[in-house]
Scaffold this motif. Structure first.
Motif, PDB file in Angstrom:
ATOM      1  N   ALA A 108      -6.255  10.108   3.562  1.00  0.00           N
ATOM      2  CA  ALA A 108      -4.442  10.558   2.826  1.00  0.00           C
ATOM      3  C   ALA A 108      -5.050  11.513   1.647  1.00  0.00           C
ATOM      4  O   ALA A 108      -4.094  12.647   1.857  1.00  0.00           O
ATOM      5  CB  ALA A 108      -3.583   9.935   2.603  1.00  0.00           C
ATOM      6  N   SER A 109      -5.849  10.907   0.986  1.00  0.00           N
ATOM      7  CA  SER A 109      -6.042  11.419  -0.179  1.00  0.00           C
ATOM      8  C   SER A 109      -6.996  13.364  -0.122  1.00  0.00           C
ATOM      9  O   SER A 109      -7.007  14.563  -0.698  1.00  0.00           O
ATOM     10  CB  SER A 109      -7.409  11.502  -1.120  1.00  0.00           C
ATOM     11  OG  SER A 109      -8.144  12.340  -2.871  1.00  0.00           O
ATOM     12  N   TYR A 135       2.912   8.111   2.649  1.00  0.00           N
ATOM     13  CA  TYR A 135       2.245   9.414   2.485  1.00  0.00           C
ATOM     14  C   TYR A 135       3.663   9.625   3.052  1.00  0.00           C
ATOM     15  O   TYR A 135       3.816   9.726   4.956  1.00  0.00           O
ATOM     16  CB  TYR A 135       0.737   9.404   2.484  1.00  0.00           C
ATOM     17  CG  TYR A 135      -0.130   9.258   1.703  1.00  0.00           C
ATOM     18  CD1 TYR A 135       0.049   9.282   0.864  1.00  0.00           C
ATOM     19  CD2 TYR A 135      -0.829   8.143   2.383  1.00  0.00           C
ATOM     20  CE1 TYR A 135      -1.023   8.717  -0.510  1.00  0.00           C
ATOM     21  CE2 TYR A 135      -1.630   7.716   1.832  1.00  0.00           C
ATOM     22  CZ  TYR A 135      -1.679   7.680   0.496  1.00  0.00           C
ATOM     23  OH  TYR A 135      -3.006   6.696  -0.598  1.00  0.00           O
ATOM     24  N   THR A 168      -9.542   1.796   1.726  1.00  0.00           N
ATOM     25  CA  THR A 168     -10.283   2.310   0.308  1.00  0.00           C
ATOM     26  C   THR A 168     -10.214   3.878   2.167  1.00  0.00           C
ATOM     27  O   THR A 168     -10.167   4.714   0.622  1.00  0.00           O
ATOM     28  CB  THR A 168     -11.192   2.470  -0.252  1.00  0.00           C
ATOM     29  OG1 THR A 168     -12.160   1.626   0.355  1.00  0.00           O
ATOM     30  CG2 THR A 168     -10.593   1.156  -1.320  1.00  0.00           C
ATOM     31  N   SER A 171       0.235   5.457   6.712  1.00  0.00           N
ATOM     32  CA  SER A 171       0.488   4.478   5.244  1.00  0.00           C
ATOM     33  C   SER A 171      -0.334   3.846   5.754  1.00  0.00           C
ATOM     34  O   SER A 171      -1.501   3.626   6.353  1.00  0.00           O
ATOM     35  CB  SER A 171       2.062   3.719   5.259  1.00  0.00           C
ATOM     36  OG  SER A 171       1.863   3.155   6.302  1.00  0.00           O
ATOM     37  N   THR A 172      -0.958   2.969   4.902  1.00  0.00           N
ATOM     38  CA  THR A 172      -1.901   1.730   4.373  1.00  0.00           C
ATOM     39  C   THR A 172      -1.835   1.241   3.375  1.00  0.00           C
ATOM     40  O   THR A 172      -0.972   0.828   2.875  1.00  0.00           O
ATOM     41  CB  THR A 172      -3.495   2.577   4.049  1.00  0.00           C
ATOM     42  OG1 THR A 172      -4.184   2.025   4.465  1.00  0.00           O
ATOM     43  CG2 THR A 172      -3.585   3.757   2.707  1.00  0.00           C
ATOM     44  N   GLN A 192       1.874  10.975  -1.662  1.00  0.00           N
ATOM     45  CA  GLN A 192       2.754   9.485  -1.772  1.00  0.00           C
ATOM     46  C   GLN A 192       4.151   9.487  -1.690  1.00  0.00           C
ATOM     47  O   GLN A 192       4.561  10.238  -3.362  1.00  0.00           O
ATOM     48  CB  GLN A 192       1.162   8.697  -2.576  1.00  0.00           C
ATOM     49  CG  GLN A 192       2.601   7.407  -2.382  1.00  0.00           C
ATOM     50  CD  GLN A 192       1.642   6.480  -3.256  1.00  0.00           C
ATOM     51  OE1 GLN A 192       0.621   6.363  -3.761  1.00  0.00           O
ATOM     52  NE2 GLN A 192       2.184   5.190  -3.256  1.00  0.00           N
ATOM     53  N   GLY A 224       1.511  -1.318  -0.035  1.00  0.00           N
ATOM     54  CA  GLY A 224      -0.202  -0.303   0.237  1.00  0.00           C
ATOM     55  C   GLY A 224       0.577   1.533  -0.144  1.00  0.00           C
ATOM     56  O   GLY A 224       2.148   1.134   0.110  1.00  0.00           O
ATOM     57  N   PRO A 225       0.399   2.284  -0.312  1.00  0.00           N
ATOM     58  CA  PRO A 225       0.746   3.582  -0.834  1.00  0.00           C
ATOM     59  C   PRO A 225       1.467   3.920   1.289  1.00  0.00           C
ATOM     60  O   PRO A 225       0.987   3.732   1.983  1.00  0.00           O
ATOM     61  CB  PRO A 225       0.261   4.882  -0.940  1.00  0.00           C
ATOM     62  CG  PRO A 225      -1.347   4.285  -0.482  1.00  0.00           C
ATOM     63  CD  PRO A 225      -1.512   2.360  -0.368  1.00  0.00           C
ATOM     64  N   SER A 243      -9.200   4.653   4.485  1.00  0.00           N
ATOM     65  CA  SER A 243      -7.707   5.471   4.452  1.00  0.00           C
ATOM     66  C   SER A 243      -7.221   6.427   3.744  1.00  0.00           C
ATOM     67  O   SER A 243      -6.479   7.481   3.786  1.00  0.00           O
ATOM     68  CB  SER A 243      -6.586   3.936   5.653  1.00  0.00           C
ATOM     69  OG  SER A 243      -5.736   4.318   5.685  1.00  0.00           O
ATOM     70  N   MET A 244      -7.299   5.505   2.870  1.00  0.00           N
ATOM     71  CA  MET A 244      -6.543   6.447   0.945  1.00  0.00           C
ATOM     72  C   MET A 244      -7.619   7.239   1.243  1.00  0.00           C
ATOM     73  O   MET A 244      -6.543   8.795   1.022  1.00  0.00           O
ATOM     74  CB  MET A 244      -6.878   5.488  -0.277  1.00  0.00           C
ATOM     75  CG  MET A 244      -4.797   4.397  -0.115  1.00  0.00           C
ATOM     76  SD  MET A 244      -5.309   3.680  -1.523  1.00  0.00           S
ATOM     77  CE  MET A 244      -6.384   2.524  -2.387  1.00  0.00           C
ATOM     78  N   TYR A 288      -3.304  -0.669   0.029  1.00  0.00           N
ATOM     79  CA  TYR A 288      -4.593  -0.869  -0.992  1.00  0.00           C
ATOM     80  C   TYR A 288      -6.201  -0.998  -1.412  1.00  0.00           C
ATOM     81  O   TYR A 288      -6.762  -0.255  -1.686  1.00  0.00           O
ATOM     82  CB  TYR A 288      -4.094  -1.454  -2.274  1.00  0.00           C
ATOM     83  CG  TYR A 288      -2.421  -0.648  -2.381  1.00  0.00           C
ATOM     84  CD1 TYR A 288      -2.429   0.630  -3.550  1.00  0.00           C
ATOM     85  CD2 TYR A 288      -1.388  -0.903  -3.013  1.00  0.00           C
ATOM     86  CE1 TYR A 288      -2.002   1.260  -4.056  1.00  0.00           C
ATOM     87  CE2 TYR A 288      -0.275  -0.394  -3.675  1.00  0.00           C
ATOM     88  CZ  TYR A 288      -0.481   1.046  -3.509  1.00  0.00           C
ATOM     89  OH  TYR A 288       0.908   1.396  -3.935  1.00  0.00           O
TER      90      TYR A 288
END
Length: 145
Positions: free
Chosen positions: A130-131, A13, A124, A118-119, A137, A10-11, A126-127, A121
């Protein structure tokens, strides 16, 4: 030598730009968790109790005077802190995780450390945090066990 049984990626950041975080702000339902008020975790986030002293800064979102979401420094050095975030299932998708992440980022920045997030993929939600907060990232985590 053992067979691989699990893997995920996963990404990762960096929690910037700062102006994005400041403009989103956290609301009044966040509180710093210390050993003095850790009992706030008992009903929904009991697994965090033994770590309170070691994962500072530690922030919780409250509902009905109980912690329903938390964010803390689960991995850290003097210059870097990585967030650990959890929201109890009954309180998800209500903004609590975003609020604790914002409050935690501000607390880490006050320590002159760089907040990281971080998380996987598959996470969603959690991402999405971040967004929403404008995190950049910088890498991809890959875990194998």
């Amino acid at each position: 030598h053992q067979p691989v049984t699990q893997h995920w990626s996963g990404p990762a950041y960096v929690c910037q730009p700062i102006s994005q975080i400041d403009s989103n702000g956290s609301d009044d339902n966040t509180i710093t968790v210390t050993t003095n008020n850790a009992d706030l975790l008992k009903d929904y986030l009991n697994d965090w109790l033994e770590d309170v002293a070691h994962v500072q800064p530690f922030v919780a979102a409250l509902a009905n005077d109980k912690a329903v979401a938390v964010c803390s420094s689960v991995r850290k050095t003097d210059v870097l802190h990585e967030a650990g975030v959890e929201t109890t299932s009954a309180y998800r998708r209500r903004g609590h995780a975003t609020n604790v992440v914002v409050a935690w980022v501000k607390a880490v920045l006050e320590l002159n450390a760089l907040p990281l997030y971080s998380t996987s993929y598959e996470n969603t939600a959690s991402m999405g945090i971040a967004s929403k907060l404008g995190f950049e990232q910088y890498a991809v985590d890959f875990h194998v066990s």
